[in-house]
Each structure stands twice: as C-alpha cells, then as structure tokens.
Write an enzyme that holds these catalytic residues in place. Structure first.
Site, short mmCIF file in Angstrom:
data_model
loop_
_atom_site.label_atom_id
_atom_site.label_comp_id
_atom_site.label_asym_id
_atom_site.label_seq_id
_atom_site.Cartn_x
_atom_site.Cartn_y
_atom_site.Cartn_z
N LYS A 1 -75.71 -32.95 -137.82
CA LYS A 1 -76.21 -31.64 -138.25
C LYS A 1 -76.60 -30.76 -137.07
O LYS A 1 -76.66 -29.53 -137.19
CB LYS A 1 -77.41 -31.82 -139.18
CG LYS A 1 -77.11 -32.49 -140.50
CD LYS A 1 -76.39 -31.56 -141.45
CE LYS A 1 -76.27 -32.18 -142.83
NZ LYS A 1 -75.66 -31.27 -143.82
N ASP B 1 -82.06 -32.15 -147.26
CA ASP B 1 -82.38 -33.55 -147.55
C ASP B 1 -82.98 -34.22 -146.33
O ASP B 1 -83.32 -35.39 -146.37
CB ASP B 1 -81.11 -34.30 -147.98
CG ASP B 1 -80.71 -34.00 -149.42
OD1 ASP B 1 -81.56 -34.15 -150.30
OD2 ASP B 1 -79.56 -33.62 -149.64
#
Length: 411
Positions: free
Chosen positions: A78, A123
């Site tokens: 990410k 998340d």
C-alpha cells in the site's frame, strides 16, 4: 469447497488503447520516479524469492514470491499507492504553486498544506500508508476504521499522527462514512476504491501499484514475447491491486501475457460475482474475513474496467487456506527462505494450494509440471499478535531464521 470461475470475457489481445487513459506504463514510470524522493519507502525493488522446495512439493516447475512486506516501514504494498495519490491530488489542487516533489516529501510546504485535510476508510494498510505520507508532506489526515480492524493496526496508523474515527459495521460502511465526513467538512477522500464521480484518485492509487509489475519485469530480465511466468495469482479486495499489476503485465507482454488469476475470501467474493455478472457486483457473503485487507463487499468500477478483459479466472478460498499458507511460508522447508506473510499476503499461495488440491480445478487453471507461478506477498505481520496466534511463532522469530538463511547463502 473452492469456487472457481473461468472468465469468458478474458482477452489475450494487445492492451486496448481505450484503457491507456486509465493505467499505462508511462504514468507508472513517473510515479516510480516520484516515490524515490520519499525516505519512508524502498524503491530499490522488493525481492523476488524463489521457492524451489515448495515448487517440488506442489509439482510445479517454479514458484516465485515477490515480498512486499519489505516495501517500507508501513509493511505492505500500500506504500506504493496512497503517497502517489496524495501527491497527484496536491498537484491538481494548486497547479500555480509548481510544487517540487522532493521538497514536498521533505515537508517544505507544511504551512501551505495545513488546511488541506485528507480522509480515507481502511482495513489497515491503506490508511497506514496514507497517514505516513500525509505526515511527511505536512497535511492533516483522518482515517475511518470499522469494527473488524485490530487495535494493533489502529495504533500503527495513529503513530503517524492521523486522527482515528471508529464506526461499527464493515469496510463498505466505513467507505460511506468517510465520504460523508469529507462532504460535510470539505475534506479530500484518498481512497483506493472508485464510485460514481470519484475516479481520479483510485486511478492514481492503482498506478502506484503498477510499479510492482515494472519491477518484476526488470528483475526477471524478461522480453515482451517471453514472460517469466505462466501464471500470476493476485489478491482481490476491491480490485485496485490486481488491476494495477495486471494492467502493467498486460500492456508490456500484450498477447503473450501470462494467465492471471484473482483470489479472494469466500465471505468477500465481489470480484468473483462481478466475473459471473460481467459487471461490478456485490459480495454474497458477510464481508467478514480473517484476510482483513481483502474483506471488501463491492468491486471498484474503475478497476473492473481493467479486470474484466484480462483476468482469466476468479477463485474464492476459505480463511483456513490462508492460515495454512502463512504457516508454510514461515516454515521455509526444504531450503526455502522463511517468509513473513500476513493473512492477506499469503492469499496467493492459499489460492494456488487450493487449485492444486482439486484435479479438475488444476486442469481448468492450466497448472501442470511446467508451470512457472508468481505470487505476491502483499503484507507482512501488520498485526503482530494475530500473526503469532495463527502461525504459532512470532514474526521476530521468523525474521531471525530468515536472516540466518540469507547469511548462509552469502557465505
């Protein structure tokens, strides 16, 4: 029972011109150059680990895993997406300022950016990457977490100075709350999932993920007409990661591209359902999975424009398969290097093991003794206590064994 769907719409023609404006090799190269100015990321390239012992046990020619757990202190892939999306957002907001990318990541425009607040649902990993990037450039950051996000992941995000907002429900509800708060407060959503009227930033995030494809091609020294891998297994989620990597491999290799398979949790099967429907669809499960980074109930429509014509098959797996894969990677049997893979990071191997356990699925996926398979470990032990509980060994202990393995190889 595993659920497997062969995509009848998958194409092995050259990369379509109409997709160039969404994701393309040139924009990925620009993103890659920009990220070299950020001191919190490894842009030398994460390692490709060959696993000959595992390949022999599974009857494959070769299994290679790209280890994104070493991408940055964020602990996941990410770190490639959120910072690039943030940079491109700031460049669009103030073109007259002619922001210098190096100075931006060094925090030189902190005073200028103090009134620009970014927000996202997560998340865990995307929010952590966005918080780290926002802290570096100097703009306020708000992260919305749903009930399934562990306290360890929350604390890791808060350590970068982000304001945390907790809600009940699942990931999709946290996305809705982030959008509501952004509209109410005039904040800017930096999300990896698209929706109507919101495509620029998810496109930028995916373009960052495409860097993984660029590194794989360079590390393998493969030519356009001869891919290094026959199969590439990619994690699902909303589809942004899979679209970013797949688009680069497809554009580079064209009609010679490898077989591309997407894997996702049974309770969060939005891409599998989208494949069947031929359009973005919602998951049929409870959107509650141990693979927290993949527990998404709705497919990103923008990502689907890439995925529909290039993903050859969609696979749904059980949480237990991911746990077994984590344990296999950590063990490092038969002279393979031990690898620290989180719940979502091990999903690719879990998918491969699931396919190989069923002769019919194995044939449908065209997996035989000549297969060269690429997996991507998308995250490390981003929730250390959960990792310890599932693997039966803490991540530090696995890291010690990994270092010993590498030292022996050097000698």
């Amino acid at each position: 029972m595993p659920t497997f769907y062969l995509n009848p719409r998958a194409s092995h023609a050259p990369y379509p011109p109409e997709l160039q404006h969404i994701l393309n090799i040139g924009a990925a190269a620009e993103s890659r150059a920009w990220l070299k100015h950020w001191d919190r990321i490894n842009m030398q390239g994460t390692p490709l680990r060959e696993l000959p012992g595992l390949a022999a046990r599974l009857g494959m020619k070769n299994i290679v895993i790209k280890d994104e757990s070493l991408r940055s202190q964020v602990g996941s892939f990410k770190a490639l997406g959120a910072p690039i999306a943030l940079v491109r957002l700031l460049l669009r907001l103030m073109p007259e300022k002619r922001l210098n990318i190096d100075a931006l990541f060094m925090g030189s425009y902190r005073e200028l950016l103090q009134d620009i607040t970014v927000i996202s649902a997560t998340d865990g990993n995307h929010g952590r990457a966005l918080a780290a990037a926002a802290q570096s450039v100097g703009c306020p950051c708000v992260i919305v977490l749903h009930g399934g996000v562990s306290s360890e992941r929350e604390n890791a995000i808060a350590d970068y100075g982000a304001k945390i907002i907790r809600i009940g429900g699942n990931y999709d509800e946290s996305v809705e709350e982030a959008a509501r708060l952004a509209s109410e407060n005039r904040w800017y959503v930096v999300s990896d999932t698209s929706y109507e009227g919101y495509e620029d930033i998810p496109r930028d995030v995916m373009q960052g993920y495409a860097i993984i494809g660029a590194e794989v091609i360079e590390q393998c020294l493969c030519r356009q007409e001869t891919p290094a891998f026959s199969h590439v297994i990619l994690q699902g989620g909303v589809g942004g990661f899979a679209a970013g990597v797949a688009s680069f491999l497809w554009q580079y290799h064209g009609k010679h591209r490898p077989q591309l398979i997407v894997v996702e949790p049974r309770e969060a099967d939005c891409l599998y359902q989208s494949g069947i429907a031929g359009q973005p669809a919602k998951a049929t499960g409870a959107v509650d999975s141990l693979m927290a980074g993949l527990a998404c109930g709705e497919c990103s429509p923008l990502a689907w424009k890439i995925l529909q014509p290039c993903i050859d098959a969609f696979l749904v797996i059980e949480d237990e398969a991911a746990v077994r894969a984590m344990q296999v990677l950590a063990a490092g049997r038969d002279q393979d290097i031990p690898i620290i893979a989180g719940e979502s990071g091990a999903a690719g191997l879990a998918g491969l093991q699931t396919l190989l356990a069923d002769e019919q699925l194995k044939k449908k996926a065209r997996l035989d003794h000549n297969a060269h398979v690429l997996l991507i470990n998308t995250e490390g032990a981003t929730s250390p206590s959960i990792y310890h509980q599932l693997v039966g060994e803490n991540a530090l202990s696995v890291k010690v064994r990994q270092d010993c393995w590498q030292n022996r190889r050097v000698k």
